[in-house]
Design a protein around this motif. Structure first.
Motif, PDB file in Angstrom:
ATOM      1  N   TRP A 140       0.831  -1.212   0.000  1.00 61.95           N
ATOM      2  CA  TRP A 140       0.000   0.000   0.000  1.00 61.95           C
ATOM      3  C   TRP A 140       0.866   1.263   0.000  1.00 61.95           C
ATOM      4  O   TRP A 140       0.482   2.286  -0.583  1.00 61.95           O
ATOM      5  CB  TRP A 140      -0.924  -0.001   1.205  1.00 61.95           C
ATOM      6  CG  TRP A 140      -1.905   1.129   1.247  1.00 61.95           C
ATOM      7  CD1 TRP A 140      -1.926   2.177   2.113  1.00 61.95           C
ATOM      8  CD2 TRP A 140      -3.034   1.321   0.379  1.00 61.95           C
ATOM      9  NE1 TRP A 140      -2.980   3.013   1.851  1.00 61.95           N
ATOM     10  CE2 TRP A 140      -3.683   2.504   0.784  1.00 61.95           C
ATOM     11  CE3 TRP A 140      -3.549   0.610  -0.700  1.00 61.95           C
ATOM     12  CZ2 TRP A 140      -4.821   2.992   0.142  1.00 61.95           C
ATOM     13  CZ3 TRP A 140      -4.685   1.090  -1.349  1.00 61.95           C
ATOM     14  CH2 TRP A 140      -5.303   2.269  -0.919  1.00 61.95           C
ATOM     15  N   ALA A 141       2.034   1.192   0.617  1.00 62.10           N
ATOM     16  CA  ALA A 141       2.896   2.373   0.736  1.00 62.10           C
ATOM     17  C   ALA A 141       4.032   2.385  -0.281  1.00 62.10           C
ATOM     18  O   ALA A 141       4.917   3.236  -0.193  1.00 62.10           O
ATOM     19  CB  ALA A 141       3.473   2.436   2.154  1.00 62.10           C
ATOM     20  N   TYR A 142       4.001   1.476  -1.257  1.00 64.52           N
ATOM     21  CA  TYR A 142       5.157   1.328  -2.152  1.00 64.52           C
ATOM     22  C   TYR A 142       5.454   2.579  -2.970  1.00 64.52           C
ATOM     23  O   TYR A 142       6.601   2.854  -3.317  1.00 64.52           O
ATOM     24  CB  TYR A 142       4.951   0.128  -3.088  1.00 64.52           C
ATOM     25  CG  TYR A 142       4.219   0.445  -4.377  1.00 64.52           C
ATOM     26  CD1 TYR A 142       4.933   0.661  -5.573  1.00 64.52           C
ATOM     27  CD2 TYR A 142       2.830   0.533  -4.412  1.00 64.52           C
ATOM     28  CE1 TYR A 142       4.269   0.957  -6.758  1.00 64.52           C
ATOM     29  CE2 TYR A 142       2.169   0.822  -5.592  1.00 64.52           C
ATOM     30  CZ  TYR A 142       2.879   1.040  -6.758  1.00 64.52           C
ATOM     31  OH  TYR A 142       2.225   1.339  -7.926  1.00 64.52           O
ATOM     32  N   LEU A 143       4.440   3.356  -3.279  1.00 69.62           N
ATOM     33  CA  LEU A 143       4.611   4.500  -4.167  1.00 69.62           C
ATOM     34  C   LEU A 143       4.651   5.797  -3.366  1.00 69.62           C
ATOM     35  O   LEU A 143       3.795   6.044  -2.517  1.00 69.62           O
ATOM     36  CB  LEU A 143       3.448   4.552  -5.165  1.00 69.62           C
ATOM     37  CG  LEU A 143       3.580   5.526  -6.333  1.00 69.62           C
ATOM     38  CD1 LEU A 143       4.727   5.105  -7.249  1.00 69.62           C
ATOM     39  CD2 LEU A 143       2.266   5.564  -7.109  1.00 69.62           C
ATOM     40  N   ARG A 144       5.655   6.624  -3.650  1.00 67.70           N
ATOM     41  CA  ARG A 144       5.735   7.925  -2.979  1.00 67.70           C
ATOM     42  C   ARG A 144       4.562   8.783  -3.418  1.00 67.70           C
ATOM     43  O   ARG A 144       4.238   8.872  -4.600  1.00 67.70           O
ATOM     44  CB  ARG A 144       7.052   8.629  -3.323  1.00 67.70           C
ATOM     45  CG  ARG A 144       8.278   8.020  -2.670  1.00 67.70           C
ATOM     46  CD  ARG A 144       9.550   8.716  -3.099  1.00 67.70           C
ATOM     47  NE  ARG A 144       9.808   8.474  -4.524  1.00 67.70           N
ATOM     48  CZ  ARG A 144       9.880   9.417  -5.443  1.00 67.70           C
ATOM     49  NH1 ARG A 144       9.686  10.689  -5.106  1.00 67.70           N
ATOM     50  NH2 ARG A 144      10.133   9.115  -6.713  1.00 67.70           N
ATOM     51  N   ARG A 145       3.928   9.424  -2.453  1.00 67.83           N
ATOM     52  CA  ARG A 145       2.808  10.312  -2.722  1.00 67.83           C
ATOM     53  C   ARG A 145       3.034  11.642  -2.014  1.00 67.83           C
ATOM     54  O   ARG A 145       3.675  11.708  -0.964  1.00 67.83           O
ATOM     55  CB  ARG A 145       1.492   9.711  -2.230  1.00 67.83           C
ATOM     56  CG  ARG A 145       1.095   8.389  -2.860  1.00 67.83           C
ATOM     57  CD  ARG A 145       0.409   8.572  -4.211  1.00 67.83           C
ATOM     58  NE  ARG A 145       1.343   8.747  -5.312  1.00 67.83           N
ATOM     59  CZ  ARG A 145       0.979   9.011  -6.568  1.00 67.83           C
ATOM     60  NH1 ARG A 145      -0.302   9.150  -6.883  1.00 67.83           N
ATOM     61  NH2 ARG A 145       1.871   9.134  -7.519  1.00 67.83           N
ATOM     62  N   LYS A 146       2.482  12.693  -2.591  1.00 66.91           N
ATOM     63  CA  LYS A 146       2.584  14.014  -1.981  1.00 66.91           C
ATOM     64  C   LYS A 146       1.193  14.601  -1.823  1.00 66.91           C
ATOM     65  O   LYS A 146       0.342  14.459  -2.712  1.00 66.91           O
ATOM     66  CB  LYS A 146       3.442  14.935  -2.852  1.00 66.91           C
ATOM     67  CG  LYS A 146       4.900  14.517  -2.935  1.00 66.91           C
ATOM     68  CD  LYS A 146       5.690  15.492  -3.777  1.00 66.91           C
ATOM     69  CE  LYS A 146       7.162  15.076  -3.854  1.00 66.91           C
ATOM     70  NZ  LYS A 146       7.956  16.012  -4.689  1.00 66.91           N
ATOM     71  N   ALA A 147       0.961  15.271  -0.720  1.00 63.22           N
ATOM     72  CA  ALA A 147      -0.353  15.843  -0.429  1.00 63.22           C
ATOM     73  C   ALA A 147      -0.767  16.894  -1.449  1.00 63.22           C
ATOM     74  O   ALA A 147      -1.934  17.170  -1.654  1.00 63.22           O
ATOM     75  CB  ALA A 147      -0.367  16.444   0.971  1.00 63.22           C
TER      76      ALA A 147
END
Length: 230
Positions: free
Chosen positions: A219-226
């Motif tokens: 679930w957290a594998y991909l970097r995401r930005k707010a």
């Protein structure tokens, strides 16, 4: 950014290369550490903590609960964790999520979860090589050893990743219902594997740990930005 809403907070599409790099750094590398931990615990169980092999008494107590009806019910529950069932359900789910959202980077989460789990499990079970409980087995014994439980790990990784995806459902009642179902399914598989004499209790607990960890990593594998931009 909230963990469960990370793909809603940032809906931007990543490049393939960027996604692969994130996968290696944020999921595969931590999975190596997870594998080391699982193998370490397994070797402790077989070595210094060898007294845990008295877990056979738990398996024998559970064996006393067997009835023809529960034998049939748990056979179904156990099959839910079979490799072919897990892969089949995963493929259908990935295609459905991809079709509904057009977000391939989200749709692949269940596939990443079960792939990580399977890799950790297969190598760990080969290294540890623990025997199955000394009770009659109600399922055919696969070539892998008893530790950790692959059925429990696979079903947990798959259905927990579904639970994460379910948090995007807009209707509250449906979101709660799907989440509960996704949590209950691995528990049914775990009980079935213990009931049917296929695993020690610690095999099942470590299987849970493996599945949960791999679902979280997926679930957290991909970097995401707010901000919604990469």
């Amino acid at each position: 950014m909230a963990f469960l809403t990370r793909y809603d907070d940032d809906t931007s599409s990543p490049g393939i290369g960027s996604a692969v790099r994130d996968l290696v750094v944020r999921a595969v590398a931590p999975a190596v550490v997870l594998w080391l931990a699982i193998v370490g615990v397994g070797l402790l169980i077989r070595g210094p903590l060898g007294g845990l092999d008295s877990e056979d008494s738990i398996s024998k107590d559970v064996q006393e609960l067997r009835t023809p009806t529960w034998d049939t019910v748990t056979k179904v529950w156990s099959h839910i964790g079979n490799t072919e069932i897990v892969i089949g359900i995963c493929v259908v789910a990935v295609l459905l999520v991809w079709w509904r959202t057009r977000q391939w980077w989200v749709a692949v989460v269940p596939a990443i979860a079960i792939s990580l789990q399977a890799t950790v499990f297969v190598i760990a079970t080969a290294v540890v090589g623990r025997q199955r409980p000394h009770v009659p087995h109600l399922d055919p014994a696969p070539p892998t050893s008893s530790y950790p439980s692959g059925h429990v790990g696979a079903s947990t990784a798959l259905w927990l990743s579904f639970a994460f995806l379910a948090q995007r459902i807009q209707q509250p009642w449906l979101r709660r219902l799907v989440t509960v179902v996704c949590i209950v399914v691995p528990l049914l598989v775990a009980w079935a594997r213990l009931y049917r004499g296929m695993h020690h209790l610690t095999d099942i607990l470590v299987g849970f740990a493996n599945g949960i960890a791999c679902a979280l990593l997926a679930w957290a594998y991909l970097r995401r930005k707010a901000t919604g931009h990469r």
